[in-house]
Design an enzyme around this catalytic site. Sequence first.
Site, PDB file in Angstrom:
ATOM      1  N   SER A 103      57.968 -75.766 -62.378  1.00 21.56           N
ATOM      2  CA  SER A 103      58.264 -76.802 -63.360  1.00 21.56           C
ATOM      3  C   SER A 103      59.314 -77.770 -62.793  1.00 21.56           C
ATOM      4  O   SER A 103      59.058 -78.410 -61.781  1.00 21.56           O
ATOM      5  CB  SER A 103      58.718 -76.163 -64.673  1.00 21.56           C
ATOM      6  OG  SER A 103      58.759 -77.116 -65.708  1.00 21.56           O
ATOM      7  N   ASP A 205      48.334 -76.558 -70.178  1.00 19.66           N
ATOM      8  CA  ASP A 205      49.792 -76.683 -70.170  1.00 19.66           C
ATOM      9  C   ASP A 205      50.208 -77.782 -71.158  1.00 19.66           C
ATOM     10  O   ASP A 205      49.864 -78.949 -70.959  1.00 19.66           O
ATOM     11  CB  ASP A 205      50.247 -77.037 -68.749  1.00 19.66           C
ATOM     12  CG  ASP A 205      51.754 -77.046 -68.584  1.00 19.66           C
ATOM     13  OD1 ASP A 205      52.475 -77.208 -69.594  1.00 19.66           O
ATOM     14  OD2 ASP A 205      52.212 -76.898 -67.434  1.00 19.66           O
ATOM     15  N   HIS A 235      51.922 -73.311 -69.538  1.00 13.14           N
ATOM     16  CA  HIS A 235      53.003 -73.779 -68.686  1.00 13.14           C
ATOM     17  C   HIS A 235      53.672 -72.642 -67.926  1.00 13.14           C
ATOM     18  O   HIS A 235      54.081 -72.817 -66.780  1.00 13.14           O
ATOM     19  CB  HIS A 235      54.041 -74.534 -69.519  1.00 13.14           C
ATOM     20  CG  HIS A 235      55.112 -75.183 -68.681  1.00 13.14           C
ATOM     21  ND1 HIS A 235      54.825 -76.150 -67.734  1.00 13.14           N
ATOM     22  CD2 HIS A 235      56.460 -74.998 -68.627  1.00 13.14           C
ATOM     23  CE1 HIS A 235      55.941 -76.538 -67.137  1.00 13.14           C
ATOM     24  NE2 HIS A 235      56.940 -75.851 -67.660  1.00 13.14           N
TER      25      HIS A 235
END
Length: 257
Positions: A103, A205, A235
């Site tokens: 991320s 996601d 995610h």
Amino acid sequence: MTDAPATIEVGEDRRRIAVLAEEGGGPALVWLGGFRSDMTGSKAEALADFGRRTGRRVVRFDYSGHGASGGAFEEGTIGRWAEEALAVVERLAPGRVVLVGSSMGGWIALLTALAMARAGRGGDLAGLVLVAPAPDFTERLMWAEFDEGMRERILRDGRAPLPSAYADEPTPITRGLIEDGRRHLLLDGPIALEAPVRIVQGMADPDVPWRHALLLVERLSGPDVVMTLVRDGDHRLSRPGDIARILAAVADVADPG
């Protein structure tokens, strides 16, 4: 195996950064976590276990304001966290390295790789493995999506709370985070990295759309860029099958056949 984190000091303000470094051969695997995550999450632990099983050195750390590190989260910016990541790589992974970023950690990994190249260490970069990478998220995935009320509050008060699906408490979004993020944007032009890049991205996601990762693929200049799309992946990408894909990507760049 290291039982408790050690600390290093980074920056003129001597921020105390918690690190876990486990002995092994190279290339070292350096974990770069996400926004408000820490180095004890399931993917980070899986990477450490992979390193133990394969004899790899694994380095993990918490950004300032995260996990076991010192400092306040609200003082954090992309620039500060990238400075900390580079310091960890320089001090604890001086040889060949694979940067594994999740991320926000994907953005930090890219910035670290570019800084290594500028410092003449581009040849030490064995590759990058990016999980749901979120370069430029402060601008493209936050500021661009905020309503006028949220934007005005950030500009007026210097911060505003953002509800989180991953914590009971809202996340404070600061004006400093947004404005500093603009100094580190990458997706507006080519990203000059020649090392292999592997991206694992969920198509379900809700936080980082898969087309955001596809834009990153388009911007990367190197010839060896592979993206794996997981149709039902969220995610976190922390299911056993997701983690297996991530570790396969790590093995691919760490031990190219």
